[in-house]
Design a protein around this motif. Sequence first.
Motif, mmCIF file in Angstrom:
data_model
loop_
_atom_site.group_PDB
_atom_site.id
_atom_site.type_symbol
_atom_site.label_atom_id
_atom_site.label_comp_id
_atom_site.label_asym_id
_atom_site.label_seq_id
_atom_site.Cartn_x
_atom_site.Cartn_y
_atom_site.Cartn_z
ATOM 1 N N MET A 175 7.291 4.515 -2.185
ATOM 2 C CA MET A 175 9.050 4.581 -2.209
ATOM 3 C C MET A 175 9.036 3.127 -1.039
ATOM 4 S SD MET A 175 7.669 5.842 0.923
ATOM 5 C CE MET A 175 6.785 6.631 0.428
ATOM 6 N N GLU A 176 10.404 2.893 -1.454
ATOM 7 C CA GLU A 176 11.573 2.198 -0.620
ATOM 8 C C GLU A 176 12.896 2.782 -0.881
ATOM 9 O OE1 GLU A 176 7.652 0.391 -0.565
ATOM 10 O OE2 GLU A 176 8.883 0.649 -2.652
ATOM 11 N N CYS A 177 13.025 2.187 0.199
ATOM 12 C CA CYS A 177 14.759 2.362 -0.182
ATOM 13 C C CYS A 177 15.855 1.588 0.422
ATOM 14 C CB CYS A 177 15.575 3.368 1.187
ATOM 15 S SG CYS A 177 14.752 5.277 1.657
ATOM 16 N N ASN A 184 9.127 4.546 3.615
ATOM 17 C CA ASN A 184 8.279 3.601 4.164
ATOM 18 C C ASN A 184 7.968 2.907 5.146
ATOM 19 O OD1 ASN A 184 5.492 1.806 3.607
ATOM 20 N ND2 ASN A 184 6.407 0.614 1.546
ATOM 21 N N GLY A 185 6.801 2.139 5.764
ATOM 22 C CA GLY A 185 7.105 1.604 7.104
ATOM 23 C C GLY A 185 5.641 2.034 7.990
ATOM 24 N N SER A 186 4.777 2.658 8.394
ATOM 25 C CA SER A 186 3.599 2.155 9.305
ATOM 26 C C SER A 186 2.740 2.789 8.245
ATOM 27 C CB SER A 186 2.884 2.490 10.482
ATOM 28 O OG SER A 186 2.162 2.309 11.242
ATOM 29 N N PRO A 187 1.569 1.998 7.331
ATOM 30 C CA PRO A 187 0.928 0.688 7.992
ATOM 31 C C PRO A 187 1.917 -0.999 6.857
ATOM 32 C CG PRO A 187 -0.139 2.005 6.424
ATOM 33 C CD PRO A 187 0.810 2.866 7.307
ATOM 34 N N GLY A 236 0.753 -1.118 0.312
ATOM 35 C CA GLY A 236 -0.106 -0.240 0.297
ATOM 36 C C GLY A 236 0.716 1.295 0.014
ATOM 37 N N PRO A 237 0.247 2.291 -0.087
ATOM 38 C CA PRO A 237 0.878 3.794 -0.556
ATOM 39 C C PRO A 237 0.595 4.399 1.364
ATOM 40 C CG PRO A 237 -1.497 3.408 -0.739
ATOM 41 C CD PRO A 237 -1.587 2.775 -1.201
ATOM 42 N N ILE A 238 1.559 5.619 1.229
ATOM 43 C CA ILE A 238 1.925 6.141 1.825
ATOM 44 C C ILE A 238 1.285 7.577 1.553
ATOM 45 C CG2 ILE A 238 3.252 7.725 3.114
ATOM 46 C CD1 ILE A 238 2.820 4.427 4.372
ATOM 47 N N GLU A 239 0.009 8.013 2.590
ATOM 48 C CA GLU A 239 -0.907 9.740 1.937
ATOM 49 C C GLU A 239 -0.212 11.027 2.528
ATOM 50 O OE1 GLU A 239 -5.090 7.968 1.351
ATOM 51 O OE2 GLU A 239 -4.275 6.793 0.212
#
Length: 239
Positions: free
Chosen positions: A184-186, A55-58, A42-45
């Motif tokens: 996004m990811e790192c 990225n991270g929670s959730p 899922g995305p971060i909004e």
Amino acid sequence: MKVFTPLILAGAASAHTIFSSLEVGGVNQGVGQGVRVPSYNGPIEDVTSNSIACNGSPNPTTLTSKVITVKAGDTVTAIWRYMLSTTGSAPNDVMDSSHKGPTMAYLKKVNDATTDSGVGGGWFKIQEDGLGSDGVWGTERVINGQGRHNIKIPECIAPGQYLLRAEMLALHGASNYPGAQFYMECAQINVVGGSGSKTPSSTVSFPGAYSGNDPGVKLSIYWPPVTNYKVPGPSVFTC
């Protein structure tokens, strides 16, 4: 256009994506090898969340001990897939075609790429691809290009460890905020061979680089037609 937009959004509501692996010198390093991948696609909004960095929670990410060696001046490829288990490279294996928007990539110099969270300052943009003169978005080029997101590592940066943040921004629901979907990811990289002749004069923070009211974050891409799109964030660093 206005009539069909809700149908498009409803059908694409769960069509997410993950930067799952990094290709260097034509060799894929493996899913989750040197890339902090999440358990959910899922995305971060919320642009004010710490999760906007890597990225991270959730979407909890998995630690990786691998640091990928990359030569300064070379082009690496972020590989995007709908899920970690996805093996194909057709458009539907990457992200739903309704998810139109820009692609971006950032670097942050760190002491230890395996432990730095990415949250905070030091980020500089090294790639962006927004809305082309042909009306094609950056995400569309990745979706229709087997999920391949090409990123050139500047030859003039100092050697050492960096976080490489690859990002796709989907704007199909961005007429209100929150609504834009940030993916996004790192990756954890060690840059070798860099001349160190130039240092980014200005860097940004995650969170902090984006605002919910940025014209590249809050807009309708359906009506009126977008003719001049500004990719959010700073300008691209050049040597």
